[in-house]
Design a protein around this motif. Structure first.
Motif, mmCIF file in Angstrom:
data_model
loop_
_atom_site.group_PDB
_atom_site.id
_atom_site.type_symbol
_atom_site.label_atom_id
_atom_site.label_comp_id
_atom_site.label_asym_id
_atom_site.label_seq_id
_atom_site.Cartn_x
_atom_site.Cartn_y
_atom_site.Cartn_z
ATOM 1 N N UNK A 14 0.716 -1.329 0.083
ATOM 2 C CA UNK A 14 0.211 0.029 -0.406
ATOM 3 C C UNK A 14 1.163 1.407 0.220
ATOM 4 N N UNK A 15 1.722 1.445 0.712
ATOM 5 C CA UNK A 15 2.869 2.553 1.252
ATOM 6 C C UNK A 15 3.384 2.495 -0.542
ATOM 7 N N UNK A 16 3.910 1.553 -1.215
ATOM 8 C CA UNK A 16 4.606 1.810 -2.848
ATOM 9 C C UNK A 16 3.373 2.308 -3.460
ATOM 10 N N UNK A 17 2.471 2.080 -3.154
ATOM 11 C CA UNK A 17 1.353 2.480 -4.449
ATOM 12 C C UNK A 17 1.298 3.679 -3.879
ATOM 13 N N UNK A 18 0.441 4.082 -2.522
ATOM 14 C CA UNK A 18 0.333 5.347 -2.451
ATOM 15 C C UNK A 18 1.249 6.678 -2.800
ATOM 16 N N UNK A 19 2.701 5.856 -2.947
ATOM 17 C CA UNK A 19 3.976 7.107 -3.618
ATOM 18 C C UNK A 19 4.394 7.319 -4.808
ATOM 19 N N UNK A 20 3.402 6.415 -5.688
ATOM 20 C CA UNK A 20 3.178 6.397 -6.686
ATOM 21 C C UNK A 20 4.120 5.144 -7.502
ATOM 22 N N UNK A 21 3.793 3.675 -6.819
ATOM 23 C CA UNK A 21 3.902 2.048 -7.658
ATOM 24 C C UNK A 21 6.126 2.422 -7.657
ATOM 25 N N UNK A 22 6.380 1.101 -7.982
ATOM 26 C CA UNK A 22 7.570 0.795 -7.941
ATOM 27 C C UNK A 22 8.884 1.737 -8.396
ATOM 28 N N UNK A 60 4.569 10.189 0.720
ATOM 29 C CA UNK A 60 2.980 10.416 0.904
ATOM 30 C C UNK A 60 1.862 10.631 1.742
ATOM 31 N N UNK A 61 2.312 10.316 3.631
ATOM 32 C CA UNK A 61 1.846 11.521 4.469
ATOM 33 C C UNK A 61 1.054 10.637 5.670
ATOM 34 N N UNK A 62 1.725 9.848 5.237
ATOM 35 C CA UNK A 62 0.674 8.939 6.177
ATOM 36 C C UNK A 62 1.270 7.120 6.683
ATOM 37 N N UNK A 63 1.158 7.675 8.321
ATOM 38 C CA UNK A 63 2.445 5.795 8.532
ATOM 39 C C UNK A 63 1.118 4.634 8.414
ATOM 40 N N UNK A 64 1.619 4.085 6.990
ATOM 41 C CA UNK A 64 1.070 2.677 6.866
ATOM 42 C C UNK A 64 1.844 1.781 7.592
#
Length: 163
Positions: A14-22, A60-64
């Motif tokens: 989820x973190x990678x996705x929310x940062x814009x992908x790989x 991403x501003x989210x502490x997943x």
């Protein structure tokens, strides 16, 4: 312990996705595409280093991942942007929570229809569950703001009614 690792791996994806992908995570972290891909893969045991987690969560501003770590130890993170919740609509958050709940029910029904749940199907259920978790968190944030204010007048009005 396996459940914890699966939750961390899901949070990493989820973190990678929310940062814009790989590719974007590769740029942010300075690690190779293949390494970021291993972090993103539910079937690879590689976990992100703490510095990478901090960099991606900051981006991403989210502490997943940090939230998963805290919850494992019976803790919850506080939201430093609680003020943003003051403008959040309670009804909109409730509607989104109900939509995500229906999506989860639909996904699970499709997954169990053949009597077998594959790892790929489990991953798709987990992605939907993560969105449901976020919707519940947003609803709880709006409720917390209302409680902190000592209540709030409802913005609902009867259509065609007087006053």
């Amino acid at each position: 312990m396996d459940a914890f690792i699966y939750r961390v791996k899901a949070a990493q994806r989820d973190l990678i996705e929310r940062c814009g992908g790989i590719r974007r995570a590769e740029e942010i972290t300075g690690f190779s595409k293949s390494q970021v891909g291993r972090w993103n893969s539910p079937n690879d045991p590689d976990l992100m280093p703490i510095g990478v987690i901090a960099s991606l969560e900051r981006d991403c501003g989210q502490a997943l991942v940090t939230s998963v770590m805290a919850e494992t130890n019976g803790r919850r993170l506080s939201d430093p942007e609680i003020e943003r919740a003051q403008d959040v609509c309670l009804l909109r958050n409730h509607a989104e929570l109900m939509r995500q709940s229906a999506e989860l029910a639909h996904t699970i029904a499709g997954v169990v229809a053949d009597g077998q749940v594959t790892p790929s199907e489990a991953a798709s259920v987990d992605r939907v569950a993560a969105e449901l978790e976020r919707a519940a968190s947003d609803l709880r944030a709006s409720i917390a703001v209302i409680k902190s204010r000592g209540g709030q007048a409802s913005g609902l009005r009867v259509v065609g009614g007087e006053g």
